[in-house]
Design an enzyme around this catalytic site. Structure first.
Site, PDB file in Angstrom:
ATOM      1  N   HIS A  71      -4.570  26.438 -35.723  1.00 19.14           N
ATOM      2  CA  HIS A  71      -4.563  27.536 -34.756  1.00 19.14           C
ATOM      3  C   HIS A  71      -3.590  28.592 -35.246  1.00 19.14           C
ATOM      4  O   HIS A  71      -2.814  28.376 -36.180  1.00 19.14           O
ATOM      5  CB  HIS A  71      -4.223  27.057 -33.344  1.00 19.14           C
ATOM      6  N   HIS A  73      -0.990  30.190 -33.827  1.00 22.12           N
ATOM      7  CA  HIS A  73       0.407  30.320 -33.427  1.00 22.12           C
ATOM      8  C   HIS A  73       1.277  30.436 -34.685  1.00 22.12           C
ATOM      9  O   HIS A  73       1.001  29.795 -35.695  1.00 22.12           O
ATOM     10  CB  HIS A  73       0.853  29.119 -32.599  1.00 22.12           C
ATOM     11  N   ASP A  75       4.089  29.291 -35.682  1.00 21.44           N
ATOM     12  CA  ASP A  75       4.707  28.132 -36.337  1.00 21.44           C
ATOM     13  C   ASP A  75       3.710  27.323 -37.150  1.00 21.44           C
ATOM     14  O   ASP A  75       4.092  26.354 -37.817  1.00 21.44           O
ATOM     15  CB  ASP A  75       5.429  27.240 -35.315  1.00 21.44           C
ATOM     16  N   HIS A  76       2.444  27.752 -37.144  1.00 22.51           N
ATOM     17  CA  HIS A  76       1.423  27.075 -37.944  1.00 22.51           C
ATOM     18  C   HIS A  76       0.793  27.982 -38.990  1.00 22.51           C
ATOM     19  O   HIS A  76       0.010  27.492 -39.811  1.00 22.51           O
ATOM     20  CB  HIS A  76       0.327  26.513 -37.036  1.00 22.51           C
ATOM     21  N   HIS A 196      -5.480  23.265 -26.257  1.00 26.42           N
ATOM     22  CA  HIS A 196      -4.099  23.737 -26.401  1.00 26.42           C
ATOM     23  C   HIS A 196      -3.995  25.009 -25.567  1.00 26.42           C
ATOM     24  O   HIS A 196      -4.879  25.317 -24.774  1.00 26.42           O
ATOM     25  CB  HIS A 196      -3.800  23.959 -27.886  1.00 26.42           C
ATOM     26  N   ASP A 266      -1.932  21.251 -32.411  1.00 30.18           N
ATOM     27  CA  ASP A 266      -1.284  21.104 -31.111  1.00 30.18           C
ATOM     28  C   ASP A 266      -2.345  20.846 -30.038  1.00 30.18           C
ATOM     29  O   ASP A 266      -3.383  21.519 -30.002  1.00 30.18           O
ATOM     30  CB  ASP A 266      -0.512  22.373 -30.749  1.00 30.18           C
TER      31      ASP A 266
END
Length: 389
Positions: A71, A73, A75-76, A196, A266
């Site tokens: 995904h 976001h 942090d990914h 998520h 997530d």
């Protein structure tokens, strides 16, 4: 199908490059893991500092062939474009757009393939455009489109980068999953949506059936009796049938299932993965938050296991118990927990307090799962063995 191409991978290894959720810490970096299939490397997620983590790891950055994003976001995905610049001979271009000899694309090199949900392609394009980044080798972006996603690309970012291959696909679901988004003679990758706070994807990497265990003593008497060449053994090892000079037919051992790895992003509910994920050899599942009153000094007096789970779900994440429950549901042989809150230090191999905390987290998952549970830390490498059968 060429039987020799179906030999098992010499090694299947998972190396965790970053195991943090949201905020990195001094002992955990943002989400990324490397899957080594023989000599090839695939990445799953590419959070900030992935390139730096790769340089410290046993993973060879130049071997990366594919990158799978769960995904978008930060942090990914924040580490994706810096990594592309590193592995595709990137350089800084000029703002006036003047032709630069470094902008030539070496099309003789295979393109790095990137898979991810809607927005992955636009994210790469916008980053490359506004940082004036030149790439010397090609890349491709395939997007896994949800039913409600538009057909085309974001108009604001519809112009491809000069290194972007035009063969990128927009892959639509069939029966709620993305079946065989990649497939060759040795391995396939399928995906399904997982719940998520934003559109998110889980991946299943499945090795094709491999030759069964070979018992040479079963075949050698007939091979010796008929003076057959020893090369017959290699054909039998691949599961083929061989007719000897006297008409005797030898049958190679039956193939056994290849390894299956389920790698989730997530999620607070990965139920859509069930049709793809059954009998996984390894399940990698997030366990962002846990109720640890005996170990976590930040535990609120009013907290309970139920309230922590409710709060974790509301943020789109899972507890160890939720991970354990899903692992049991799909019959996973091994459960690896990942994506931990910054409260949980990742140096449990050297720090006693961290070891106690991660042990407690693993125990919560194991209580629901009933099998082996491992809590990942940065640079941990796990070997995935073939079944003994």
């Amino acid at each position: 199908m060429d039987s020799t191409s179906r030999a098992p991978f010499s090694d299947v290894q998972i190396t965790f490059l970053g195991t943090a959720s949201a905020q990195p810490s001094s002992t955990r970096r943002h989400s990324s893991l490397a899957l080594r299939l023989g000599s090839d490397v695939w990445l799953f997620d590419c959070g900030e500092a992935t390139q730096n983590q790769l340089q410290k790891s046993i993973v060879k950055m130049g071997k990366i062939e594919k990158i799978f994003i769960t995904h978008t976001h930060g942090d990914h995905i924040f580490g994706l474009v810096p990594l592309l610049a590193a592995i595709l001979n990137g350089a800084g271009g000029s703002a006036d757009g003047a032709e630069d000899p470094r902008a030539r694309i070496d099309v003789s090199k295979p393109a790095v393939e990137i898979y991810g949900p809607l927005g992955t392609r636009a994210y790469v394009r916008s980053n490359l455009r506004y940082t004036h980044t030149l790439l010397g080798m090609p890349y491709i972006v395939h997007e896994l489109r949800f039913p409600w996603d538009p057909q085309g690309d974001d108009p604001a970012f519809s112009r491809p980068h000069r290194a972007e291959s035009p063969s990128g696909r927009n892959i639509r679901q069939a029966d709620g999953v993305w079946q065989n988004i990649y497939q060759d003679k040795r391995v396939s990758v399928s995906a399904a949506p997982i719940l998520h706070s934003v559109p998110c994807v889980g991946y299943v990497v499945h090795e094709a059936p491999v030759p069964g265990k070979m018992d040479p003593q079963k075949y050698m008497p007939d091979i010796i009796r008929t003076n057959s060449p020893r090369s017959v053994m290699s054909l039998l090892q691949q599961g083929q049938s061989v007719e000897l000079s006297d008409g005797t037919v030898l049958h190679g051992p039956e193939r056994r299932p290849g390894r299956k790895l389920v790698i989730l992003g997530d999620t607070y509910d990965p139920s859509a993965m069930v049709p793809l994920a059954g009998d996984a050899d390894v399940l990698i599942h997030e366990a962002t938050n846990a109720h640890l009153p005996d170990h976590d000094s930040t535990t609120k007096p009013e907290d309970t296991f139920e309230s922590v789970e409710a709060r974790t779900r509301s943020h789109g994440h899972s507890t160890p118990q939720m991970a354990g429950t899903f692992a049991k549901r799909i019959g996973a042989k091994q459960l690896i927990l990942n994506h931990f809150s910054a409260r949980y230090a990742g140096d449990d191999d050297v720090d006693a307090e961290a070891k106690a905390v991660m042990g407690a987290i693993g125990a919560l998952a194991a209580k629901e799962y009933g099998g082996e549970v491992t809590c990942a830390r940065d640079f941990m490498t796990v070997d995935v063995s073939l079944a003994a059968k």
